[in-house]
Each structure stands twice: as C-alpha cells, then as structure tokens.
Design a protein around this motif. Structure first.
Motif, PDB file in Angstrom:
ATOM      1  N   ALA A  10      -0.596   4.122  -5.262  1.00  0.00           N
ATOM      2  CA  ALA A  10      -1.031   3.132  -6.243  1.00  0.00           C
ATOM      3  C   ALA A  10      -1.548   1.896  -5.516  1.00  0.00           C
ATOM      4  O   ALA A  10      -1.177   1.623  -4.370  1.00  0.00           O
ATOM      5  CB  ALA A  10       0.126   2.766  -7.150  1.00  0.00           C
ATOM      6  N   ASP A  11      -2.398   1.166  -6.182  1.00  0.00           N
ATOM      7  CA  ASP A  11      -2.983  -0.044  -5.635  1.00  0.00           C
ATOM      8  C   ASP A  11      -2.179  -1.220  -6.183  1.00  0.00           C
ATOM      9  O   ASP A  11      -2.389  -1.646  -7.305  1.00  0.00           O
ATOM     10  CB  ASP A  11      -4.448  -0.089  -6.099  1.00  0.00           C
ATOM     11  N   ASN A  43      -2.374  -0.834 -10.079  1.00  0.00           N
ATOM     12  CA  ASN A  43      -3.554  -0.065 -10.448  1.00  0.00           C
ATOM     13  C   ASN A  43      -3.349   1.380 -10.018  1.00  0.00           C
ATOM     14  O   ASN A  43      -3.400   1.684  -8.829  1.00  0.00           O
ATOM     15  CB  ASN A  43      -4.778  -0.680  -9.757  1.00  0.00           C
ATOM     16  N   ARG A  44      -3.070   2.234 -10.994  1.00  0.00           N
ATOM     17  CA  ARG A  44      -2.808   3.634 -10.642  1.00  0.00           C
ATOM     18  C   ARG A  44      -4.080   4.449 -10.840  1.00  0.00           C
ATOM     19  O   ARG A  44      -4.588   4.558 -11.940  1.00  0.00           O
ATOM     20  CB  ARG A  44      -1.690   4.195 -11.512  1.00  0.00           C
ATOM     21  N   ILE A  45      -4.599   4.986  -9.744  1.00  0.00           N
ATOM     22  CA  ILE A  45      -5.806   5.811  -9.832  1.00  0.00           C
ATOM     23  C   ILE A  45      -5.376   7.263  -9.614  1.00  0.00           C
ATOM     24  O   ILE A  45      -4.837   7.599  -8.553  1.00  0.00           O
ATOM     25  CB  ILE A  45      -6.832   5.367  -8.771  1.00  0.00           C
ATOM     26  N   PRO A  46      -5.563   8.097 -10.634  1.00  0.00           N
ATOM     27  CA  PRO A  46      -4.998   9.453 -10.596  1.00  0.00           C
ATOM     28  C   PRO A  46      -5.381  10.270  -9.362  1.00  0.00           C
ATOM     29  O   PRO A  46      -4.567  11.023  -8.843  1.00  0.00           O
ATOM     30  CB  PRO A  46      -5.565  10.090 -11.864  1.00  0.00           C
ATOM     31  N   PRO A  87       0.798  -1.221   0.000  1.00  0.00           N
ATOM     32  CA  PRO A  87       0.000   0.000   0.000  1.00  0.00           C
ATOM     33  C   PRO A  87       0.834   1.277   0.000  1.00  0.00           C
ATOM     34  O   PRO A  87       0.315   2.340  -0.281  1.00  0.00           O
ATOM     35  CB  PRO A  87      -0.811  -0.116   1.287  1.00  0.00           C
ATOM     36  N   GLY A  88       2.112   1.187   0.274  1.00  0.00           N
ATOM     37  CA  GLY A  88       2.875   2.412   0.482  1.00  0.00           C
ATOM     38  C   GLY A  88       3.580   2.956  -0.742  1.00  0.00           C
ATOM     39  O   GLY A  88       4.544   3.695  -0.608  1.00  0.00           O
ATOM     40  N   LEU A  89       3.129   2.584  -1.940  1.00  0.00           N
ATOM     41  CA  LEU A  89       3.835   3.036  -3.142  1.00  0.00           C
ATOM     42  C   LEU A  89       3.114   4.204  -3.786  1.00  0.00           C
ATOM     43  O   LEU A  89       1.913   4.144  -4.039  1.00  0.00           O
ATOM     44  CB  LEU A  89       3.942   1.882  -4.140  1.00  0.00           C
ATOM     45  N   ALA A  90       3.836   5.257  -4.073  1.00  0.00           N
ATOM     46  CA  ALA A  90       3.242   6.433  -4.693  1.00  0.00           C
ATOM     47  C   ALA A  90       2.792   6.097  -6.109  1.00  0.00           C
ATOM     48  O   ALA A  90       3.265   5.136  -6.713  1.00  0.00           O
ATOM     49  CB  ALA A  90       4.254   7.567  -4.724  1.00  0.00           C
ATOM     50  N   ILE A 110       7.176   0.802 -10.630  1.00  0.00           N
ATOM     51  CA  ILE A 110       6.884  -0.608 -10.364  1.00  0.00           C
ATOM     52  C   ILE A 110       5.965  -1.118 -11.455  1.00  0.00           C
ATOM     53  O   ILE A 110       5.064  -0.411 -11.905  1.00  0.00           O
ATOM     54  CB  ILE A 110       6.287  -0.799  -8.949  1.00  0.00           C
ATOM     55  N   GLU A 111       6.248  -2.337 -11.922  1.00  0.00           N
ATOM     56  CA  GLU A 111       5.480  -2.897 -13.028  1.00  0.00           C
ATOM     57  C   GLU A 111       5.024  -4.303 -12.688  1.00  0.00           C
ATOM     58  O   GLU A 111       5.605  -4.957 -11.823  1.00  0.00           O
ATOM     59  CB  GLU A 111       6.365  -2.969 -14.288  1.00  0.00           C
ATOM     60  N   VAL A 112       4.027  -4.748 -13.404  1.00  0.00           N
ATOM     61  CA  VAL A 112       3.576  -6.133 -13.262  1.00  0.00           C
ATOM     62  C   VAL A 112       4.724  -7.049 -13.659  1.00  0.00           C
ATOM     63  O   VAL A 112       5.382  -6.826 -14.672  1.00  0.00           O
ATOM     64  CB  VAL A 112       2.337  -6.389 -14.143  1.00  0.00           C
ATOM     65  N   GLY A 113       4.993  -8.061 -12.860  1.00  0.00           N
ATOM     66  CA  GLY A 113       6.069  -8.993 -13.165  1.00  0.00           C
ATOM     67  C   GLY A 113       7.355  -8.692 -12.414  1.00  0.00           C
ATOM     68  O   GLY A 113       8.290  -9.478 -12.448  1.00  0.00           O
ATOM     69  N   ASP A 114       7.408  -7.560 -11.713  1.00  0.00           N
ATOM     70  CA  ASP A 114       8.594  -7.244 -10.926  1.00  0.00           C
ATOM     71  C   ASP A 114       8.755  -8.234  -9.780  1.00  0.00           C
ATOM     72  O   ASP A 114       7.785  -8.569  -9.104  1.00  0.00           O
ATOM     73  CB  ASP A 114       8.465  -5.828 -10.332  1.00  0.00           C
TER      74      ASP A 114
END
Lengths: 173, 294
Positions: B256-257, B248-251, B212-215, B220-224
């Motif tokens: 980010a989710d 899931n980036r919600i502006p 939860p703590g990522l701006a 960060i990408e899928v598959g990392d």
C-alpha cells in the motif's frame, strides 16, 4: 569603484595589515554562511565563502591560493557538518582555476567576469552534488542550483566592496 | 603555454600550482573516504568545531536578542492572559498526570505478572537548537549540548509533540542531529491502535514520512497514530511519531502507498528534549531483549 584595478600585488612590510582584511572578510563570510535564515530563503543563500575566496585568489594569487582555500574549505565542512573534505575539494578546484587564469580574468569586462563567476560557482555546486551522489546523499535539485544564481548576482557587490578595501590597504602600506 | 613551462621570471606564475592542487584534491578525497567509512576523524572535527563555536554563538546572538526583546516587551495584560492560560493548562495536565500515575502503576503490576522486563523511566534534558539545517543536503540541526553533557551518538531527540530525530555526531559542546524527515533516516514505528509494526522513512519534506513496507491488506487507516516501537534500539518506545494522512491501496501492487505527517513541528522547533531511556551500559542488551520479546 567597479572599474578600479586592485590587482597589484601588495608589497607591504606590515604583514598584519596586509592579511587583516582577508582574514576579516573570510570570517564575515563564514558568519553569513552560518546565519540562521527562514527556510524559504535558506536555499538561496549565496556561497559567500566561495565568492570571497575567488576574489582574493583573483587579486592576490600569490598569497591566497589553493592551500588557504583548502583550509577554509575544511572549516566550512566542519561548520556544515558535511563530509570532511567535500567543500575543501570544491573550493580548491575553483580557486585553482582562478589562480591559473587570473591574468586572463583580470582583463575581463565586468559582465564577462560575472558570467565567469557564475560558471565557477556552478562548477563548485556540481562538485558538491557529485560528491554527495557518490556518498549516497540525496537532496532536492534547487538546493544545488539556487545559490549559483544568487552568488552571481551578488558578485558585483562583493567585488566593489572588496576592491575598495584592498585599495585602501594599498594606500596605507 | 610554451613560455610558461620554464618561466621563473614571470611574476604572474605561481610555482607548482597544479601539483599543490592535485595533492590537496587527493587529500580531500582521502579525508572524505575516511570520514564516510568510520568516525576516525571525530577528533579533528571536534577541534575545528570548537574553534568555530564562538562564531556560531555570535551569529546566533541577534536571533536570541530578538526573542528576548519580544519577551520582555510584552505588556502586563498579555502576560496575565498567558499566565491564566498556562495555569488552566497546568491544571488539566496535572489531572491527566494523576491518571497516568495510576496507569503506570497498573502497567508495572501487569508487566510484573507477565514477567516482562521492567521499563526504566526516561531521563530527559532540554537542549536549545543553535542552527537548523546547517547542512543543506541533510535535514539536520545543531544543539547546544555535547558529549560533555552525556550526549551520545544515536540518542533520541523529541519535542513536546513527538519524535524529532536523533544525534549523529557529538562534539564537546555541540551535537549534530538528523531529523526523521531526512531522506536517509528510517525509524521503526508501530501503529498505536493495534501494534502493527513498520518503518517510517524520511522523504526530504518536513511534512511527510513514507511507510513503504505495508502490505495492501494491512490494518492501517487514515488518522492512525504511529509511535516509536523501540525495536531499533536507538529510540525508547511509546513516543508519538506521526499521524497517517493517506492510505492508497492499489490492487495490482503488493504494498500500500501510505504516508504520514510528523507530529513534531520539525521546521519550527526552537527547543528539543534529549532522552536517556535506560542506564547507558544496559542500552544494547535492552534493545536486543526487546527485539526478542516482541
């Protein structure tokens, strides 16, 4: 078997024989509690120990009352790794209610008795849920409420089996 | 009710029932309070745990017997096939290991040049799981090694694929561990690709960790692949933890989710490895220094 009344307080001089079925049934219940199960049916595991303690509190309330229930509850706490005293408290309260109203419950017809056990196990699970809530431990709701159903379903079976056992013990002594 | 007040002749009345129940309830609450705050009751717990240990072994016996029986009744053909597969696998692993050795040496040289602290080689020990999920309210497991084997509270547990969890209670012969998927567990991780640090929280589901703590603009990408960062001090660094599966980036939101799938098969493991990352007395200093470095 179902209609048999095992309630008579057993006046046996042979204490070992009198206590043996109770101790054995508690050990078996503990073993069933620890038995590894697949995850899908794990949450439906009935509260074996609570059912056994309810039965003995109902049939021999003088010998197996809140004290024994508390000790068994502590053992349950250790084997589950929960807060020490959590199961002990829940089991103690449930057994208190059974012992307090054992005369009333003994005259219940089987179906009503099963419904009462359902309510008692629900209370038991609610106490566990409550204590977890205070301690800040969260778990999915099904973990608490699925065992209530399976325990109530299994109660007639346990009742029948243990009535037979306690009847045989009476015969022998 | 009136009669029961002073009724010693009634054989159905249990003396001082209410009082006894109240005392026991109070005792339970006291125990829970002490247990929740500190580890004062570990000796009591250990003593009772040791008494229950034989029962656990007996209950576990049928499962072991089944595993043993299915192993010993495999056909010769199956065994030969498995043997061939394992040999080829070992060849591959050894080839990789050769590269790893040279890389390790190179890494040590580079670290020496950078004047960084030397990395200790991790010591591991295989432990067998005695009970999965003994405690329904937690994602936990019981393993067959205890403080007698040098296990300590907070020790990291891994399997062949990644981090499984950490020890929370040690007994003389068994220990209880909490899985990384437990809702109460948080694990300092970093993205293997770029070293981005964050914390992976358990969700109560075996297949999902939350970050939860990522701006929103975090790289960060899928598959990392997420690996342990070693920042908390409990886990040695560099063990794989999870693979990011949704970003899931919600502006409108600040964060980010992001969620990830644990690398270790948390609900399938039968054997795990305990990791001793450094000489025990150096442990705390290490964690503190590592934290300052990075």
């Amino acid at each position: 078997m179902w209609t048999m009344q095992p309630w008579t307080v057993m006046m046996s001089n042979d204490r070992a024989i009198r206590h043996l079925p109770v101790i054995l049934s508690i050990i078996v219940a503990l073993a069933l509690t620890m038995l590894p199960l697949p995850r899908v049916i794990e949450v439906f595991r009935p509260n074996w120990v609570a059912l056994i303690m309810i039965f003995w509190a109902l049939s021999v309330p003088r010998s197996y009352s809140v004290g024994i229930a508390w000790v068994v509850g502590i053992v349950l706490d250790v084997s589950h790794g929960t807060l020490l005293g959590q199961y002990a408290l829940a089991l103690c309260v449930v057994v208190y209610i059974v012992v307090r109203f054992h005369l009333l419950m003994r005259v219940f017809p089987p179906l009503q008795l099963t419904a009462t056990v359902f309510a008692l196990i629900a209370l038991y699970q609610f106490l566990l849920f409550w204590i977890n809530g205070v301690a800040g431990i969260t778990a999915p709701a099904i973990v608490y409420w699925a065992p209530v159903l399976t325990s109530a379903i299994l109660w007639p079976l346990i009742f029948t089996l243990l009535s037979g056992v306690s009847f045989r013990v009476q015969m022998r002594s | 009710m009136v009669a029961s007040r002073n009724n010693t002749s009634n054989p159905a009345r249990i003396p001082a029932l209410g009082l006894r129940t109240l005392v026991l309830m109070f005792l339970s609450i006291l125990l829970m309070f002490l247990d929740n705050r500190d580890n004062h009751l570990d000796t009591v717990r250990n003593a009772i745990g040791t008494a229950v240990y034989p029962l656990r072994v007996i209950v576990d016996a049928p499962v072991r017997l089944w595993v043993w029986a299915s192993e010993s009744s495999q056909s010769r053909n199956d065994l030969q096939l498995e043997n061939a597969r394992l040999k080829s696998e070992q060849l591959l692993t050894r080839a990789r290991l050769q590269r790893l050795n040279s890389l390790e040496a190179e890494n040590a040289r580079l670290r020496a040049m950078l004047d960084a602290r030397e990395q200790f080689e991790d010591r591991v020990r295989v432990a067998e799981i005695m009970a999965v999920d003994a405690n329904l309210f937690r994602h936990s497991l019981v393993i067959d090694v205890g403080s007698g084997d040098g296990v300590y509270d907070g020790q990291a547990i891994v399997d062949a694929d990644g981090v499984v969890g950490q020890v929370i209670k040690t007994g003389p012969m068994t220990s209880e561990a909490i899985l990384i998927s437990d809702p109460g567990h948080a694990l300092p991780v970093e993205v293997n690709r770029n070293g981005l640090r964050t914390i992976a929280y358990g969700t109560g589901e075996f297949g999902r960790l939350d970050l939860p703590g990522l701006a929103n603009n975090a790289d960060i990408e899928v598959g990392d692949l997420l690996v342990t960062s070693g920042l908390g001090g409990a886990f040695p660094n560099g063990y794989p933890v999870a693979v990011v599966d949704t970003v899931n980036r919600i502006p409108q939101r600040a964060f980010a989710d992001v969620s990830a799938t644990p690398s270790a098969a948390l609900d399938q493991v039968r054997e795990v490895m305990l990791v001793w990352s450094a000489p025990p007395d150096d442990d705390v200093d290490d964690a503190a220094l590592d934290g300052d470095d990075e």
